[in-house]
Scaffold this motif. Structure first.
Motif, mmCIF file in Angstrom:
data_model
loop_
_atom_site.group_PDB
_atom_site.id
_atom_site.type_symbol
_atom_site.label_atom_id
_atom_site.label_comp_id
_atom_site.label_asym_id
_atom_site.label_seq_id
_atom_site.Cartn_x
_atom_site.Cartn_y
_atom_site.Cartn_z
ATOM 1 N N SER A 9 -16.227 22.993 -26.879
ATOM 2 C CA SER A 9 -16.135 23.397 -25.475
ATOM 3 C C SER A 9 -14.729 23.128 -24.954
ATOM 4 C CB SER A 9 -17.159 22.628 -24.633
ATOM 5 O OG SER A 9 -17.012 22.938 -23.262
ATOM 6 N N GLU A 11 -12.446 23.431 -21.534
ATOM 7 C CA GLU A 11 -12.630 23.595 -20.089
ATOM 8 C C GLU A 11 -11.300 23.393 -19.353
ATOM 9 O OE1 GLU A 11 -15.649 20.954 -18.732
ATOM 10 O OE2 GLU A 11 -17.118 21.601 -20.219
ATOM 11 N N SER A 31 -10.935 28.402 -20.377
ATOM 12 C CA SER A 31 -12.270 27.822 -20.619
ATOM 13 C C SER A 31 -13.085 28.771 -21.487
ATOM 14 C CB SER A 31 -13.014 27.586 -19.294
ATOM 15 O OG SER A 31 -12.330 26.676 -18.462
ATOM 16 N N THR A 72 -10.158 19.623 -20.574
ATOM 17 C CA THR A 72 -10.841 18.850 -21.607
ATOM 18 C C THR A 72 -11.151 19.750 -22.795
ATOM 19 O OG1 THR A 72 -13.025 19.321 -20.647
ATOM 20 C CG2 THR A 72 -11.935 17.286 -19.948
ATOM 21 N N VAL A 73 -11.197 19.129 -23.968
ATOM 22 C CA VAL A 73 -11.637 19.788 -25.192
ATOM 23 C C VAL A 73 -12.683 18.882 -25.824
ATOM 24 C CG1 VAL A 73 -10.996 20.617 -27.479
ATOM 25 C CG2 VAL A 73 -9.417 20.917 -25.564
ATOM 26 N N ARG A 74 -13.915 19.356 -25.908
ATOM 27 C CA ARG A 74 -14.999 18.524 -26.446
ATOM 28 C C ARG A 74 -15.547 19.126 -27.740
ATOM 29 N NH1 ARG A 74 -15.938 18.041 -20.801
ATOM 30 N NH2 ARG A 74 -15.842 15.852 -20.129
ATOM 31 N N ASP A 79 -14.602 14.025 -26.438
ATOM 32 C CA ASP A 79 -13.402 14.543 -25.781
ATOM 33 C C ASP A 79 -12.191 14.281 -26.673
ATOM 34 O OD1 ASP A 79 -11.394 15.400 -24.145
ATOM 35 O OD2 ASP A 79 -11.847 14.056 -22.474
ATOM 36 N N SER A 82 -8.711 12.870 -25.069
ATOM 37 C CA SER A 82 -8.634 11.453 -24.698
ATOM 38 C C SER A 82 -8.385 10.537 -25.897
ATOM 39 C CB SER A 82 -9.938 11.028 -24.007
ATOM 40 O OG SER A 82 -11.025 11.056 -24.931
#
Length: 330
Positions: A9, A11, A31, A72-74, A79, A82
């Motif tokens: 994901s 975003e 996104s 964010t990139v999950r 994440d 981070s």
């Protein structure tokens, strides 16, 4: 959809490059989601931001020239942005891997290909006989013949198609969940390109992995992808199932790309080009970045950046006049 649920994901991803004149946004508020077991295409002209998106995902932006300023990139809920560099190195190659555009520059010219595959395995804790067995297994998996002998070959001794298979083998060695493929067929002739695309489809089915495929070739997207996102000047302008986007494009840029394709069924003797050139990312026009080249632009297009909105059947577009596209002449 071959899988279920969201695996990757992204975003509101915003990435900029630092220049003498200040920060230049190469990617703005991007996104999208990649589902388990699907091949998701990312398309656009050169310089649209496609490669910056996937390098942002995998943490391979050139430092200190580029940085993620927002978003964010999950990956399966984790994440990635981070993570500190050491944690990211554990993820890279293990859970998410990348196939680069040109194997002649991504492969080490002075190391045998078996050693290059083994190098990534060693970092992820696979050594000795287990590593050797995996090297031969993954070489066979990607269709490299006579793996025990070929593992001792150097990149210059292989054809372009085999070098690209080696690059894919390196990426697959540690069994990633997501494969990021950056223009993996650009330097190949049409026959070898077809083989590599069929290989990606086969590997996706065999391994159940997801693929984010970056390309400028709409034919490649039609052949391999379930869904596609179209980029222009650092932003996504359209996302949807490939069949929907290709049959009923809801953004004039997408429509222009499709109209420029040659086709036996169209009966056209000349290809239709999109007028003008892509804008300078350092001095984008106000409002919609495509408006200076758009055949249906109106005054309001200069006033607002159109948001990416869902207009049904998971088909999103960023155009103020998307409803009128079907009423315009071809």
């Amino acid at each position: 959809m071959t899988g279920s649920g969201v695996l990757l994901s992204v975003e509101n991803l915003t990435t900029e490059y630092r220049t003498a004149g200040g920060g230049v946004p190469a990617v703005q508020d991007v996104s999208f989601q990649v589902h388990r077991g699907e091949i998701f295409g990312l398309v656009g002209e050169s310089g649209s931001g496609k490669s910056t998106v996937i390098r942002s995902i995998i943490g391979l932006l050139p430092k200190p020239a580029a940085r993620i300023t927002r978003g964010t990139v999950r990956l399966d809920g984790l994440d990635l942005i981070s993570l500190d560099p050491r944690e990211m190195r554990r993820i890279r190659g293990g859970r998410v891997a990348m196939v680069f555009q040109d194997p002649m520059t991504s492969l080490d010219p002075v190391l045998p290909i078996g050693d290059q595959i083994r190098e990534g395995l060693r970092y992820h804790g696979i050594t000795g006989r287990a590593a050797q067995a995996r090297v031969l297994e993954v070489m066979s998996l990607v269709g490299i013949p006579d793996a025990p002998r070929r593992q001792r070959a150097y990149p210059f001794e292989l054809s372009g198609g085999l070098r690209q298979r080696v690059a894919i083998a390196i990426a697959l060695a540690a069994s990633p969940q997501v494969l990021l493929a950056d223009e993996p067929t650009t330097a190949l002739d049409v026959t070898i390109q077809d083989q590599i695309l069929k290989l990606l489809l086969s590997l996706k089915e065999q391994l159940g992995m997801s693929v984010l495929l970056v390309t400028h070739d709409l034919g490649v997207v039609a052949q391999t992808c379930q869904r596609v996102a179209v980029m222009y000047a650092g932003r996504l302008v359209e996302i949807g199932p490939v069949t929907t986007v290709f049959s009923a494009p809801a953004h004039p840029y997408t429509r222009g790309l499709l109209a420029s394709l040659p086709g036996l069924a169209t009966g056209r003797t000349r290809l239709r080009a999109i007028p003008g050139s892509p804008p300078d990312l350092g001095s984008l026009p106000s409002g919609c970045a495509f408006r200076t080249r758009c055949p249906i632009a109106i005054e309001r297009c200069a006033e607002v950046v159109p948001p990416l909105e869902d207009h049904g059947t998971d088909h999103l577009t960023a155009c103020l006049r998307h409803q009128e596209l079907g009423q315009t002449d071809d």
